[in-house]
Design an enzyme around this catalytic site. Sequence first.
Site, PDB file in Angstrom:
ATOM      1  N   SER A 248     -18.246  46.655  22.300  1.00 45.77           N
ATOM      2  CA  SER A 248     -17.439  47.364  21.304  1.00 45.77           C
ATOM      3  C   SER A 248     -17.604  48.877  21.381  1.00 45.77           C
ATOM      4  O   SER A 248     -16.658  49.619  21.075  1.00 45.77           O
ATOM      5  CB  SER A 248     -17.767  46.864  19.892  1.00 45.77           C
ATOM      6  OG  SER A 248     -19.156  46.845  19.669  1.00 45.77           O
ATOM      7  N   HIS A 299     -21.529  52.198  17.945  1.00 46.59           N
ATOM      8  CA  HIS A 299     -20.097  52.469  17.893  1.00 46.59           C
ATOM      9  C   HIS A 299     -19.822  53.971  17.915  1.00 46.59           C
ATOM     10  O   HIS A 299     -18.872  54.431  18.566  1.00 46.59           O
ATOM     11  CB  HIS A 299     -19.499  51.841  16.636  1.00 46.59           C
ATOM     12  CG  HIS A 299     -19.512  50.349  16.664  1.00 46.59           C
ATOM     13  ND1 HIS A 299     -19.604  49.571  15.543  1.00 46.59           N
ATOM     14  CD2 HIS A 299     -19.453  49.480  17.711  1.00 46.59           C
ATOM     15  CE1 HIS A 299     -19.599  48.294  15.881  1.00 46.59           C
ATOM     16  NE2 HIS A 299     -19.509  48.221  17.195  1.00 46.59           N
TER      17      HIS A 299
END
Length: 325
Positions: A248, A299
Amino acid sequence: MGLWSDAEKRLHINCLEMKAVENALQFFLPVLRNHHVLVRTDNMSVVSYINLQGGLRSRSLFARAKHLFIWAQHNLCLLRAAHVPGVLNVGPDMLSRAKLPPGEWSLHPLVVQNIWDIFGRAEFQLGIDNILPVTLATLGLNVYLFLFPVKPLPQTCLSVQEVYWNGDWARLLLSPFHHADGMHLYFNMASLLWKGINLERKLGGAWFACLLSVFSVLTGLIYLLLETGLTRMTEDSSYSLQCAFGFSGVLLGLIVVDNHYHPDEATYIMGLPIANRYSCWVQLVLIHGMNPRASFVGHLAGILAGLLYTKGPLKRLMKTCAGLA
């Protein structure tokens, strides 16, 4: 399966966990019958009551365990349980605590027909023939390593302690391509398909492959730097122990790059139009808000990698290196 009934919602969470185990075993009975079965759950009480075949602390949980073992006696050879840390059970935990995923809905056929009548019928296709080769290869690598991991997940995740202190630099290469569970893999690969096809078509296969390779390593390096900085700023060593994994972070970097090429467009997030220049930051906050166990720093590292490419020197450096090669 499905959602709990109103009566079941009033049960203690331990009883619900035990009932979930029972429901799963009954559902998969055709392939489990007369086999030794190991149940993996993040509920310690359920693990204890299964392995000890009961307990004295909860009468209701004992009754549920007794019911399960009477059923198992006639259908399974042996039933045991093992504890799974919550950090490795993110996907199922998210589904059990939240509402249905955004994809679990559909428009009424009459509404769809009205839309077709007004705007014309939409034509779209996403078959394997339309997935470009680098995107397809990356998806295949992620799926393969999920089915046949190089090492157990705790030995591939990325942390300052394991990489810098213990010298396990191989984790920089392994951590992006290992996922906690099927749902974690599914959501990441669905996003990869959408962004990967767009970017590979725009950048070309060779440059897109180079971008994926650089982002996979660079995101990990930025993550280590951020966690090291947090450790020193707060004097809290727990930041150096936090372990991250999954694709991600790389995907958020790709989102930054994709949005860079469409600055005047908007991305719809939860039904609201968000300008592309801000959408990655909104997604960062939403991901962490909806799933606090997700790595916020991981992230953020992906977004910073994307900004180094679009706003910083990374793109020029990559082109220089490609020219020298």
